[in-house]
Design a protein around this motif. Structure first.
Motif, PDB file in Angstrom:
ATOM      1  N   VAL A   1       0.811  -1.222   0.000  1.00 54.56           N
ATOM      2  CA  VAL A   1       0.000   0.000   0.000  1.00 54.56           C
ATOM      3  C   VAL A   1       0.845   1.273   0.000  1.00 54.56           C
ATOM      4  CG1 VAL A   1      -1.901  -1.151   1.192  1.00 54.56           C
ATOM      5  CG2 VAL A   1      -0.226   0.129   2.524  1.00 54.56           C
ATOM      6  N   MET A   2       2.134   1.165   0.189  1.00 59.25           N
ATOM      7  CA  MET A   2       2.975   2.354   0.152  1.00 59.25           C
ATOM      8  C   MET A   2       3.569   2.567  -1.244  1.00 59.25           C
ATOM      9  SD  MET A   2       2.540   3.500   3.134  1.00 59.25           S
ATOM     10  CE  MET A   2       3.780   4.762   3.380  1.00 59.25           C
ATOM     11  N   SER A   3       4.191   1.537  -1.791  1.00 63.91           N
ATOM     12  CA  SER A   3       4.844   1.679  -3.099  1.00 63.91           C
ATOM     13  C   SER A   3       3.897   1.434  -4.265  1.00 63.91           C
ATOM     14  CB  SER A   3       6.024   0.706  -3.204  1.00 63.91           C
ATOM     15  OG  SER A   3       5.560  -0.641  -3.233  1.00 63.91           O
ATOM     16  N   GLY A   4       2.815   0.672  -4.027  1.00 62.03           N
ATOM     17  CA  GLY A   4       1.917   0.302  -5.103  1.00 62.03           C
ATOM     18  C   GLY A   4       2.406  -0.880  -5.920  1.00 62.03           C
ATOM     19  N   LEU A   5       3.590  -1.409  -5.611  1.00 59.97           N
ATOM     20  CA  LEU A   5       4.106  -2.573  -6.327  1.00 59.97           C
ATOM     21  C   LEU A   5       3.299  -3.811  -5.954  1.00 59.97           C
ATOM     22  CD1 LEU A   5       7.948  -1.960  -5.943  1.00 59.97           C
ATOM     23  CD2 LEU A   5       6.534  -1.549  -7.962  1.00 59.97           C
ATOM     24  N   SER A   6       3.151  -4.724  -6.899  1.00 61.89           N
ATOM     25  CA  SER A   6       2.363  -5.926  -6.643  1.00 61.89           C
ATOM     26  C   SER A   6       3.055  -7.146  -7.238  1.00 61.89           C
ATOM     27  CB  SER A   6       0.952  -5.774  -7.226  1.00 61.89           C
ATOM     28  OG  SER A   6       1.000  -5.671  -8.638  1.00 61.89           O
ATOM     29  N   PHE A   7       2.752  -8.305  -6.682  1.00 62.81           N
ATOM     30  CA  PHE A   7       3.300  -9.561  -7.176  1.00 62.81           C
ATOM     31  C   PHE A   7       2.316 -10.681  -6.856  1.00 62.81           C
ATOM     32  CE2 PHE A   7       4.744  -8.976  -2.854  1.00 62.81           C
ATOM     33  CZ  PHE A   7       4.604 -10.233  -2.263  1.00 62.81           C
ATOM     34  N   GLU A   8       2.545 -11.832  -7.466  1.00 62.15           N
ATOM     35  CA  GLU A   8       1.684 -12.986  -7.247  1.00 62.15           C
ATOM     36  C   GLU A   8       2.305 -13.911  -6.207  1.00 62.15           C
ATOM     37  OE1 GLU A   8      -1.365 -13.211  -8.826  1.00 62.15           O
ATOM     38  OE2 GLU A   8      -0.731 -11.176  -9.402  1.00 62.15           O
ATOM     39  N   GLY A   9       1.478 -14.422  -5.302  1.00 61.63           N
ATOM     40  CA  GLY A   9       1.942 -15.331  -4.263  1.00 61.63           C
ATOM     41  C   GLY A   9       1.015 -16.521  -4.116  1.00 61.63           C
ATOM     42  N   GLN A  10       1.496 -17.513  -3.384  1.00 60.44           N
ATOM     43  CA  GLN A  10       0.689 -18.702  -3.112  1.00 60.44           C
ATOM     44  C   GLN A  10       0.847 -19.099  -1.657  1.00 60.44           C
ATOM     45  OE1 GLN A  10       1.878 -22.788  -4.423  1.00 60.44           O
ATOM     46  NE2 GLN A  10       0.008 -22.683  -5.672  1.00 60.44           N
ATOM     47  N   ARG A  11      -0.277 -19.366  -1.002  1.00 63.71           N
ATOM     48  CA  ARG A  11      -0.220 -19.863   0.377  1.00 63.71           C
ATOM     49  C   ARG A  11       0.201 -21.326   0.337  1.00 63.71           C
ATOM     50  NH1 ARG A  11      -5.152 -20.726   4.775  1.00 63.71           N
ATOM     51  NH2 ARG A  11      -3.800 -21.607   6.410  1.00 63.71           N
ATOM     52  N   ARG A  12       1.312 -21.622   1.030  1.00 60.10           N
ATOM     53  CA  ARG A  12       1.839 -22.974   1.008  1.00 60.10           C
ATOM     54  C   ARG A  12       1.535 -23.730   2.311  1.00 60.10           C
ATOM     55  NH1 ARG A  12       3.445 -24.841  -3.758  1.00 60.10           N
ATOM     56  NH2 ARG A  12       5.090 -26.090  -2.790  1.00 60.10           N
TER      57      ARG A  12
ATOM     58  N   HIS B   1      -1.116 -18.178  10.757  1.00 60.74           N
ATOM     59  CA  HIS B   1      -1.032 -17.109   9.754  1.00 60.74           C
ATOM     60  C   HIS B   1      -0.639 -17.786   8.453  1.00 60.74           C
ATOM     61  CE1 HIS B   1       3.175 -17.159  11.452  1.00 60.74           C
ATOM     62  NE2 HIS B   1       3.432 -17.266  10.155  1.00 60.74           N
ATOM     63  N   ALA B   2      -0.567 -17.037   7.367  1.00 60.46           N
ATOM     64  CA  ALA B   2      -0.286 -17.640   6.062  1.00 60.46           C
ATOM     65  C   ALA B   2       1.207 -17.655   5.776  1.00 60.46           C
ATOM     66  CB  ALA B   2      -1.021 -16.873   4.963  1.00 60.46           C
ATOM     67  N   ASP B   3       1.740 -18.846   5.480  1.00 55.56           N
ATOM     68  CA  ASP B   3       3.102 -18.977   4.970  1.00 55.56           C
ATOM     69  C   ASP B   3       3.019 -18.954   3.444  1.00 55.56           C
ATOM     70  OD1 ASP B   3       4.091 -19.187   7.520  1.00 55.56           O
ATOM     71  OD2 ASP B   3       4.136 -21.384   7.531  1.00 55.56           O
ATOM     72  N   VAL B   4       3.686 -17.985   2.834  1.00 60.02           N
ATOM     73  CA  VAL B   4       3.447 -17.667   1.422  1.00 60.02           C
ATOM     74  C   VAL B   4       4.752 -17.716   0.644  1.00 60.02           C
ATOM     75  CG1 VAL B   4       2.535 -15.921  -0.173  1.00 60.02           C
ATOM     76  CG2 VAL B   4       1.504 -16.226   2.091  1.00 60.02           C
ATOM     77  N   GLN B   5       4.648 -18.109  -0.617  1.00 63.55           N
ATOM     78  CA  GLN B   5       5.763 -18.109  -1.555  1.00 63.55           C
ATOM     79  C   GLN B   5       5.457 -17.206  -2.744  1.00 63.55           C
ATOM     80  OE1 GLN B   5       8.728 -20.109  -2.683  1.00 63.55           O
ATOM     81  NE2 GLN B   5       9.091 -20.049  -0.491  1.00 63.55           N
ATOM     82  N   PRO B   6       6.419 -16.419  -3.235  1.00 66.29           N
ATOM     83  CA  PRO B   6       6.238 -15.779  -4.545  1.00 66.29           C
ATOM     84  C   PRO B   6       6.170 -16.863  -5.618  1.00 66.29           C
ATOM     85  CG  PRO B   6       8.095 -14.817  -3.334  1.00 66.29           C
ATOM     86  CD  PRO B   6       7.714 -16.072  -2.628  1.00 66.29           C
ATOM     87  N   LEU B   7       5.331 -16.660  -6.616  1.00 66.46           N
ATOM     88  CA  LEU B   7       5.120 -17.714  -7.615  1.00 66.46           C
ATOM     89  C   LEU B   7       6.308 -17.891  -8.557  1.00 66.46           C
ATOM     90  CD1 LEU B   7       1.370 -17.399  -8.739  1.00 66.46           C
ATOM     91  CD2 LEU B   7       2.450 -19.235  -7.439  1.00 66.46           C
ATOM     92  N   THR B   8       6.915 -16.796  -8.997  1.00 63.84           N
ATOM     93  CA  THR B   8       7.956 -16.872 -10.030  1.00 63.84           C
ATOM     94  C   THR B   8       9.174 -16.054  -9.627  1.00 63.84           C
ATOM     95  OG1 THR B   8       7.178 -14.928 -11.242  1.00 63.84           O
ATOM     96  CG2 THR B   8       6.126 -17.046 -11.771  1.00 63.84           C
ATOM     97  N   LYS B   9      10.215 -16.140 -10.446  1.00 70.95           N
ATOM     98  CA  LYS B   9      11.402 -15.316 -10.236  1.00 70.95           C
ATOM     99  C   LYS B   9      11.056 -13.833 -10.269  1.00 70.95           C
ATOM    100  CE  LYS B   9      14.894 -18.433 -12.209  1.00 70.95           C
ATOM    101  NZ  LYS B   9      15.935 -18.582 -13.266  1.00 70.95           N
ATOM    102  N   THR B  10      10.187 -13.467 -11.191  1.00 74.56           N
ATOM    103  CA  THR B  10       9.781 -12.067 -11.305  1.00 74.56           C
ATOM    104  C   THR B  10       9.059 -11.600 -10.047  1.00 74.56           C
ATOM    105  OG1 THR B  10       9.587 -12.256 -13.709  1.00 74.56           O
ATOM    106  CG2 THR B  10       8.437 -10.421 -12.663  1.00 74.56           C
ATOM    107  N   ASP B  11       8.205 -12.447  -9.503  1.00 75.95           N
ATOM    108  CA  ASP B  11       7.493 -12.090  -8.275  1.00 75.95           C
ATOM    109  C   ASP B  11       8.460 -11.941  -7.100  1.00 75.95           C
ATOM    110  OD1 ASP B  11       4.844 -12.150  -9.411  1.00 75.95           O
ATOM    111  OD2 ASP B  11       5.003 -14.327  -9.438  1.00 75.95           O
ATOM    112  N   SER B  12       9.450 -12.818  -7.025  1.00 76.00           N
ATOM    113  CA  SER B  12      10.457 -12.708  -5.962  1.00 76.00           C
ATOM    114  C   SER B  12      11.248 -11.412  -6.096  1.00 76.00           C
ATOM    115  CB  SER B  12      11.415 -13.913  -6.006  1.00 76.00           C
ATOM    116  OG  SER B  12      10.734 -15.108  -5.742  1.00 76.00           O
ATOM    117  N   ALA B  13      11.579 -11.057  -7.329  1.00 74.20           N
ATOM    118  CA  ALA B  13      12.326  -9.814  -7.561  1.00 74.20           C
ATOM    119  C   ALA B  13      11.497  -8.600  -7.157  1.00 74.20           C
ATOM    120  CB  ALA B  13      12.734  -9.720  -9.030  1.00 74.20           C
ATOM    121  N   THR B  14      10.197  -8.637  -7.436  1.00 72.71           N
ATOM    122  CA  THR B  14       9.329  -7.517  -7.038  1.00 72.71           C
ATOM    123  C   THR B  14       9.251  -7.404  -5.530  1.00 72.71           C
ATOM    124  OG1 THR B  14       8.002  -7.753  -9.044  1.00 72.71           O
ATOM    125  CG2 THR B  14       7.014  -6.538  -7.216  1.00 72.71           C
ATOM    126  N   LEU B  15       9.070  -8.535  -4.842  1.00 71.05           N
ATOM    127  CA  LEU B  15       9.036  -8.524  -3.379  1.00 71.05           C
ATOM    128  C   LEU B  15      10.323  -7.937  -2.818  1.00 71.05           C
ATOM    129  CD1 LEU B  15       7.935  -9.260  -0.596  1.00 71.05           C
ATOM    130  CD2 LEU B  15       8.709 -11.618  -0.975  1.00 71.05           C
TER     131      LEU B  15
END
Length: 445
Positions: free
Chosen positions: A236-247, A252-266
């Motif tokens: 909510v501060m930067s407006g950047l977004s990525f895709e994740g998956q609850r593993r 609470h939710a333990d989450v993984q970024p879906l792809t290399k691009t999502d990890s880079a965004t995080l």
């Protein structure tokens, strides 16, 4: 239309040009019929003798041509000069006219009277924002005629701003979630008729609902995003977004970024380095947007192959706890409320002990807005990190108006690299037993 250029140049869009030793006049015409209108002009106008007159469609008229008599050439010259004089007189030959001629090339469409723009974002420095523009002449009139009310006691500026145009001047005001209008420059409320305030309240309510997330208890949020569900995470501060998956994760939710691009965004959200800092986020899936909080540090196992993220990160919701201590993480809960647009309401209801925890978290993360919420004043940062060492021994402060306590912390000063154990002396105050607490001083020893 006449354009005055210096130095002389040929415009491919012009129909006729008269070029003399000092200036270039470009006469724009739409058809050959413009030639005939010259005969209707009857003014005398003197300029330097033209060196050449030509039609840009390559119909060249030479002064020395033997086909034209001296009389015909004089008439033709007079027709052109007469046309020029008429155009110049209509536009005005002064320093202002040149700017007026050029203005249509860049002029923006005039704002319709009564146009109101609302903008909401979690903090003044946030890049993620939602806007709404509408026309309400009655509301603008009410704003212009509004009278000054009581002083605003808000600790921070409202997250929603309102702008409108008044005689060419942009007016900027703050609007609370209840539709109260505040002139933040003078920090005074602006009193509006009830109908105008109710109309504004509905617009603000609609806009904030689009911008912020729905705050669900963990038990309900867990059902909305079951294990192995994929979703979008928005900071909510930067407006950047990525895709994740609850593993995984039961509390609470333990989450993984879906792809290399999502990890880079995080990673970019955290300035290019993995971090335990808490950040307010929105979790979007199946048409719903939930308020949440995340950190950005890979830990544990269960990685998605090939996503450049060794482990998982955590996303917390209202009332969720850590898997280790089974306790609520205060810093995560603050961020959940920020993501829901309820930061000020949440902090205003905290006990002195919980308020100190928020202050320490804000100091640790360098969150100036969060510091200002706890103190009611703009703050400067003098530390790089800070963590509380031990649990509070909470006392009954329900009937107190002032309170002093000491808290042991580990901290790294702003210009230091080593971490040291320090003690912070906090002084808190409130106006009455019904009012909220503020941290009025924090002295580090």
């Amino acid at each position: 239309m006449v354009f005055l250029y210096s130095p002389p140049s040929v415009s491919p869009s012009s129909r006729y040009q008269i070029i003399n030793q000092s200036y270039t006049f470009v006469i724009l015409s739409q058809s050959n019929s413009d030639k005939t209108t010259l005969a209707n002009r009857a003014f005398k106008f003197h300029v330097k003798q033209p060196t050449r007159i030509f039609d840009t469609n390559a119909i060249r008229i030479k002064e020395e041509a033997s086909l034209l008599s001296s009389l015909n050439r004089s008439k033709l010259r007079l027709l052109f000069l007469t046309f020029l004089l008429t155009q110049l007189l209509s536009q005005g030959i002064n320093s202002r006219s040149q700017a007026q001629h050029m203005e249509p090339l860049h002029k923006e469409t005039a704002v319709e009277a009564g146009t109101i723009q609302l903008q909401v974002k979690a903090s003044p420095g946030a890049l993620y924002q939602t806007e709404l523009t509408f026309v309400n002449k009655a509301l603008q009139r009410a704003l212009e005629e509004g009278t000054a009310g009581d002083a605003s006691l808000e600790a921070i500026p409202p997250d929603t701003t309102l702008t409108y145009n008044k005689k060419g001047q942009t007016i900027l005001l703050g609007v609370t979630p209840n539709g109260d209008v505040i002139d933040w420059t003078s920090k005074q409320h602006i009193l509006l008729p009830k109908s105008a305030q109710e109309s504004l309240h509905m617009q603000v309510k609609t806009l904030r609902a689009k911008h912020y997330g729905e705050m669900l208890p963990w038990e309900e949020a867990s059902l909305v995003l079951p294990k192995f569900s994929s979703f979008t995470v928005v900071d909510v501060m930067s407006g950047l977004s990525f895709e994740g998956q609850r593993r995984a994760g039961s509390h609470h939710a333990d989450v993984q970024p879906l792809t290399k691009t999502d990890s880079a965004t995080l990673k970019s959200i955290y300035g290019g380095q993995w971090s335990w800092d808490r950040r307010a986020v929105l979790v979007k899936l199946n048409g719903r947007t939930l308020a949440a909080s995340m950190h950005g540090m890979p830990h544990g196992g269960d990685g998605i192959p090939g996503n450049d993220f060794n482990g998982h990160f955590c996303i917390h919701f209202l009332g969720s706890v850590t898997h280790g201590s089974r306790s609520v993480d205060p810093a995560h809960q603050v961020m959940v409320h920020r993501a829901a647009g309820l930061l000020l309401d949440y902090v205003s209801k905290l006990s002195p002990w919980a308020l100190i925890d928020v202050w320490i978290s804000a100091a640790h993360q360098g969150d100036l807005q969060l510091l200002q919420v706890t103190t009611g004043q703009e703050q400067a940062m003098h530390v790089r990190s800070m963590r509380r060492l031990s649990k509070f021994k909470e006392l009954d402060t329900s009937q107190l108006l002032q309170f002093d306590t000491a808290v042991d912390v580990t901290m790294t000063a702003a210009k230091a690299s080593a971490t040291s154990s320090r003690r912070v002396l906090f002084h808190l105050e409130r106006a009455s037993v019904q009012d909220r607490w503020y941290i009025r001083s924090a002295v580090i020893h």
